[in-house]
Design a protein around this motif. Structure first.
Motif, PDB file in Angstrom:
ATOM      1  N   GLN A  34       0.827  -1.207   0.000  1.00  0.00           N
ATOM      2  CA  GLN A  34       0.000   0.000   0.000  1.00  0.00           C
ATOM      3  C   GLN A  34       0.856   1.249   0.000  1.00  0.00           C
ATOM      4  O   GLN A  34       1.967   1.241   0.508  1.00  0.00           O
ATOM      5  CB  GLN A  34      -0.926   0.035   1.223  1.00  0.00           C
ATOM      6  CG  GLN A  34      -2.069  -0.935   1.152  1.00  0.00           C
ATOM      7  CD  GLN A  34      -1.662  -2.301   1.642  1.00  0.00           C
ATOM      8  OE1 GLN A  34      -0.622  -2.461   2.269  1.00  0.00           O
ATOM      9  NE2 GLN A  34      -2.469  -3.288   1.344  1.00  0.00           N
ATOM     10  N   GLY A  35       0.275   2.334  -0.530  1.00  0.00           N
ATOM     11  CA  GLY A  35       0.998   3.604  -0.570  1.00  0.00           C
ATOM     12  C   GLY A  35       1.724   3.727  -1.903  1.00  0.00           C
ATOM     13  O   GLY A  35       1.991   2.720  -2.584  1.00  0.00           O
ATOM     14  N   ASN A  37       4.065   6.717  -2.448  1.00  0.00           N
ATOM     15  CA  ASN A  37       5.073   7.769  -2.493  1.00  0.00           C
ATOM     16  C   ASN A  37       6.463   7.365  -2.027  1.00  0.00           C
ATOM     17  O   ASN A  37       7.404   8.115  -2.222  1.00  0.00           O
ATOM     18  CB  ASN A  37       4.594   8.986  -1.709  1.00  0.00           C
ATOM     19  CG  ASN A  37       3.479   9.683  -2.460  1.00  0.00           C
ATOM     20  OD1 ASN A  37       3.611   9.929  -3.653  1.00  0.00           O
ATOM     21  ND2 ASN A  37       2.377   9.963  -1.791  1.00  0.00           N
ATOM     22  N   PHE A  52       8.498  -0.702  11.034  1.00  0.00           N
ATOM     23  CA  PHE A  52       8.042  -0.297   9.709  1.00  0.00           C
ATOM     24  C   PHE A  52       9.040   0.744   9.212  1.00  0.00           C
ATOM     25  O   PHE A  52       9.347   1.713   9.919  1.00  0.00           O
ATOM     26  CB  PHE A  52       6.635   0.297   9.765  1.00  0.00           C
ATOM     27  CG  PHE A  52       6.218   0.883   8.448  1.00  0.00           C
ATOM     28  CD1 PHE A  52       5.814   0.069   7.411  1.00  0.00           C
ATOM     29  CD2 PHE A  52       6.261   2.253   8.234  1.00  0.00           C
ATOM     30  CE1 PHE A  52       5.460   0.596   6.179  1.00  0.00           C
ATOM     31  CE2 PHE A  52       5.899   2.793   7.009  1.00  0.00           C
ATOM     32  CZ  PHE A  52       5.495   1.962   5.977  1.00  0.00           C
ATOM     33  N   PHE A  97       9.945   3.210  12.131  1.00  0.00           N
ATOM     34  CA  PHE A  97       8.830   3.405  13.069  1.00  0.00           C
ATOM     35  C   PHE A  97       8.542   2.119  13.827  1.00  0.00           C
ATOM     36  O   PHE A  97       8.830   1.015  13.328  1.00  0.00           O
ATOM     37  CB  PHE A  97       7.542   3.745  12.302  1.00  0.00           C
ATOM     38  CG  PHE A  97       7.565   5.048  11.569  1.00  0.00           C
ATOM     39  CD1 PHE A  97       7.124   6.207  12.190  1.00  0.00           C
ATOM     40  CD2 PHE A  97       7.996   5.120  10.245  1.00  0.00           C
ATOM     41  CE1 PHE A  97       7.114   7.417  11.500  1.00  0.00           C
ATOM     42  CE2 PHE A  97       7.988   6.327   9.559  1.00  0.00           C
ATOM     43  CZ  PHE A  97       7.545   7.478  10.189  1.00  0.00           C
ATOM     44  N   ALA A  99       6.284  -0.834  14.439  1.00  0.00           N
ATOM     45  CA  ALA A  99       5.332  -1.447  13.500  1.00  0.00           C
ATOM     46  C   ALA A  99       4.003  -1.647  14.196  1.00  0.00           C
ATOM     47  O   ALA A  99       3.958  -2.128  15.335  1.00  0.00           O
ATOM     48  CB  ALA A  99       5.875  -2.780  13.003  1.00  0.00           C
ATOM     49  N   GLU A 167      -6.148   3.965   3.817  1.00  0.00           N
ATOM     50  CA  GLU A 167      -4.916   3.173   3.981  1.00  0.00           C
ATOM     51  C   GLU A 167      -3.893   3.894   4.855  1.00  0.00           C
ATOM     52  O   GLU A 167      -2.860   3.325   5.214  1.00  0.00           O
ATOM     53  CB  GLU A 167      -4.316   2.828   2.610  1.00  0.00           C
ATOM     54  CG  GLU A 167      -5.200   1.837   1.875  1.00  0.00           C
ATOM     55  CD  GLU A 167      -4.583   1.297   0.601  1.00  0.00           C
ATOM     56  OE1 GLU A 167      -3.566   1.837   0.142  1.00  0.00           O
ATOM     57  OE2 GLU A 167      -5.135   0.325   0.080  1.00  0.00           O
ATOM     58  N   ASP A 179       1.688   8.208   7.882  1.00  0.00           N
ATOM     59  CA  ASP A 179       1.959   8.960   6.659  1.00  0.00           C
ATOM     60  C   ASP A 179       1.701  10.466   6.837  1.00  0.00           C
ATOM     61  O   ASP A 179       0.777  11.032   6.249  1.00  0.00           O
ATOM     62  CB  ASP A 179       1.103   8.392   5.517  1.00  0.00           C
ATOM     63  CG  ASP A 179       1.629   8.799   4.155  1.00  0.00           C
ATOM     64  OD1 ASP A 179       2.646   9.502   4.112  1.00  0.00           O
ATOM     65  OD2 ASP A 179       1.015   8.415   3.151  1.00  0.00           O
TER      66      ASP A 179
END
Ligand SMILES: Nc1ncnc2c1ncn2[C@@H]1O[C@H](COP(=O)(O)OP(=O)(O)OP(=O)(O)O)[C@@H](O)[C@H]1O
Ligand SMILES: [Mg+2]
Length: 268
Positions: A34-35, A37, A52, A97, A99, A167, A179
């Protein structure tokens, strides 16, 4: 446009060594699909736990978004997963990060996630705007406003996420917002308004029920009706532009939702 994602294991050895110096020996890596960028988005497991990781090349045009996420993160305890470490080496910028497990928020009518997302936006509304550089909502929307005077509605002193895509919301007990690349400063009600668009696009909700959910967020009730209409119109113009250049079917879906919301507001 989507940034091509690459495998975590293909990072230069110096970067992997840097990650292991913070996270411990890597036992398993898993690419996150997912994502759009990030060049790197992965979960890793080490002897020390799960993390993460998102990353961009240091010369990427949007690398500033990584730094923005890093700067805002300490102000978001209980709202976003904690940033634990950063690696800047061998031409890469990586953020590590904690998770989160759980699932992406389900925005459809009747979903048990909806009250949790409303609660998340209530809690975010209580976070004082941090003293860091942030984008300004009124500047981001200026080119899309139906008339120049609309822009003043979007200005304010609140910390905003501005990308309420489902998401970007992970539900694990409570809901968390990931995000923060486009963290901004602006009118307090704007994140609830962004949520309306995504409730319609991702949750297939009608404008009325989407607005009823937004109304659970105290800041929404501070918005003048004409300010919300101005936002709906600007957002439809913004997504029309994105859909015109990005062939991803999702952009057409979000454009359609924002256009329907703008029409509903104009009719009301
Ligand atoms: N701390 C976390 N723990 C577990 N999964 C996460 C975490 N942060 C993000 N994710 C997952 O990774 C995905 C991509 O992360 P994120 O949205 O931050 O990056 P991105 O690629 O820049 O996305 P976008 O294109 O939406 O800007 C999220 O949709 C979510 O599924
Ligand atoms: Mg995302």
């Amino acid at each position: 446009m989507a940034t091509e994602r690459m495998s975590f294991d293909d990072l230069p050895p110096a970067v992997l060594v840097g990650v292991q110096s913070h996270a411990g020996e890597i036992l398993r890596t898993e690419m996150v699909i997912q994502g759009y960028n990030s060049q790197i988005a992965a979960r890793i497991s080490t002897a020390d736990g799960s993390f993460f990781i998102k990353g961009l090349r240091a010369d990427h045009g949007r690398v500033w978004t990584q730094h923005r996420e890093a700067e805002v993160n300490p102000y978001l305890r209980g709202i976003a997963p904690a940033l634990l470490w950063q690696v800047e080496d061998a031409g890469w910028v990586l953020l590590g990060f904690e998770a989160l497990d759980g699932h992406h928020a389900d925005y459809s009518a009747g979903s048990p996630d909806l009250p949790k997302v409303a609660d998340l936006l209530c809690r975010l509304g209580e976070v004082p705007c941090p003293p860091i550089e942030l984008r300004h909502a009124e500047q981001r929307l200026a080119a899309y406003a139906a008339k120049p005077t609309d822009v003043a509605h979007f200005a304010g002193d609140s910390l905003l996420h501005t990308d309420l895509n489902n998401e970007n919301v992970l539900v694990n007990g409570p809901a968390y917002l990931v995000d923060w690349a486009w963290a901004s400063k602006g009118a307090a009600w704007l994140d609830a308004a962004h949520w309306v668009v995504w409730l319609m696009a991702a949750g297939k909700q009608e404008p009325r029920s989407a607005e009823e959910w937004a109304a659970r967020v105290p800041a929404w009730r501070t918005a003048a009706p004409e300010a919300v209409t101005a936002f709906a119109l600007a957002t439809a113009n913004l997504w029309e532009e994105i859909a015109g250049v990005d062939p991803d079917p999702w952009t057409a879906t979000v454009f359609d939702a924002s256009r329907r919301w703008a029409e509903y507001r104009k009719a009301g």
